[in-house]
Design an enzyme around this catalytic site. Sequence first.
Site, mmCIF file in Angstrom:
data_model
loop_
_atom_site.group_PDB
_atom_site.id
_atom_site.type_symbol
_atom_site.label_atom_id
_atom_site.label_comp_id
_atom_site.label_asym_id
_atom_site.label_seq_id
_atom_site.Cartn_x
_atom_site.Cartn_y
_atom_site.Cartn_z
ATOM 1 N N SER A 145 -2.594 -8.649 48.832
ATOM 2 C CA SER A 145 -3.756 -9.409 49.247
ATOM 3 C C SER A 145 -4.105 -9.095 50.705
ATOM 4 O O SER A 145 -4.425 -7.955 51.020
ATOM 5 C CB SER A 145 -3.513 -10.903 49.007
ATOM 6 N N ASP A 299 -7.145 -10.125 38.085
ATOM 7 C CA ASP A 299 -7.506 -10.642 39.408
ATOM 8 C C ASP A 299 -8.999 -10.935 39.462
ATOM 9 O O ASP A 299 -9.823 -10.066 39.182
ATOM 10 C CB ASP A 299 -7.127 -9.611 40.477
ATOM 11 N N HIS A 328 -4.771 -13.305 40.481
ATOM 12 C CA HIS A 328 -4.361 -12.970 41.852
ATOM 13 C C HIS A 328 -3.054 -13.647 42.233
ATOM 14 O O HIS A 328 -2.200 -13.050 42.898
ATOM 15 C CB HIS A 328 -5.465 -13.357 42.840
#
Length: 354
Positions: A145, A299, A328
């Site tokens: 991320s 995601d 995610h």
Amino acid sequence: MAIENPYYTHEFHGDYDLVSIGEFALEEGGVIPDLNLAVATFGTLNEAGDNAILVTTWYSGTHQIFRDVYIGPDRALNPERYFIVVINQIGNGLSTSPHNAAGANAKIAMSRFPHVRIGDDVRAQEQLLREHFGIETLQLVVGGSMGAQQTYEWMVRFPGKVRRAAPIAGTAQNTPHDFLYTKALIEAITSDPGFKDGEYSSNADVVDGLKRHAGIWAVMGFSTEFWKQELWRALEFESKEAFIEGFLEPYFTQMDPNDLLCMAWKWQRGDVARHTGGDLEAALGRNTAVARIIPINEDMFFPVRDHEAELELTPHATIRVIDDLLGHLALFGVSPTYIGQVDSYLQELLDTDA
């Protein structure tokens, strides 16, 4: 002035050291008078100093999740083989952050904390590794991320220092959709009357905003299939409402609002093309590391296609896709099949000549 928050302590996050790299000038023009980075290490640096791996942290996260899920003798990130350094990003609550800015940093506490860029994190990490540990090259840089944003920044800013790179569930250039998503996160916090323009006396003053912030993560952090298939039941919750109230809300409401906002601002503006006048192809073309681009198939805000578009511009890179219905937030490793996929892809990369 700085405020106390018991969440950001060794009690919750385990062992780490605070390492000062002194006065640090920021890309946006501000200055942190005494930048302290929270660093956790695993394993031993060899005599040649060439067995180091850097792990970068994501939004709201610390080294703790990597210690608990990603690092171990049975993992690709094996401390018996590598010297693994996890550096907490600026503003994450353990490193110098709005809520803990005291002493030499007192004048930038809370709402006065300057804007920080992803590039600032990476420059600070490079300085710490070089000056504190004597590390000049890295076997691997890996992060998920926002940690992926930092990994890309390493690939572009310091290509000669990175032999291998693995950005997981994150892009080199933030997308307009992702900017708007993060804008909603910011507004959920700042719209709380208790926020008081960033001068609250406790994170508890902003609990309603932090709950709204958690609710937005419920919508986008997990996939639609996670909710349709009621996968929260595997985490021993009886309803989706109980999962939000018992898992997501407690996770975020203990955090500092200004710290989250500091990270959100730089997340929105992550873009390696800043180095090349907006030319993303030219920026990614600087990469010399052998790379594995690792998206998560479900995601919601870093979809596979965004990774594939950047892959086409990145030399020495191939893609490996994680299959996980959590989306995610699969990054937290709660799915039993997740970490095995990550290990497989990282081990493949570490076994590749670079």
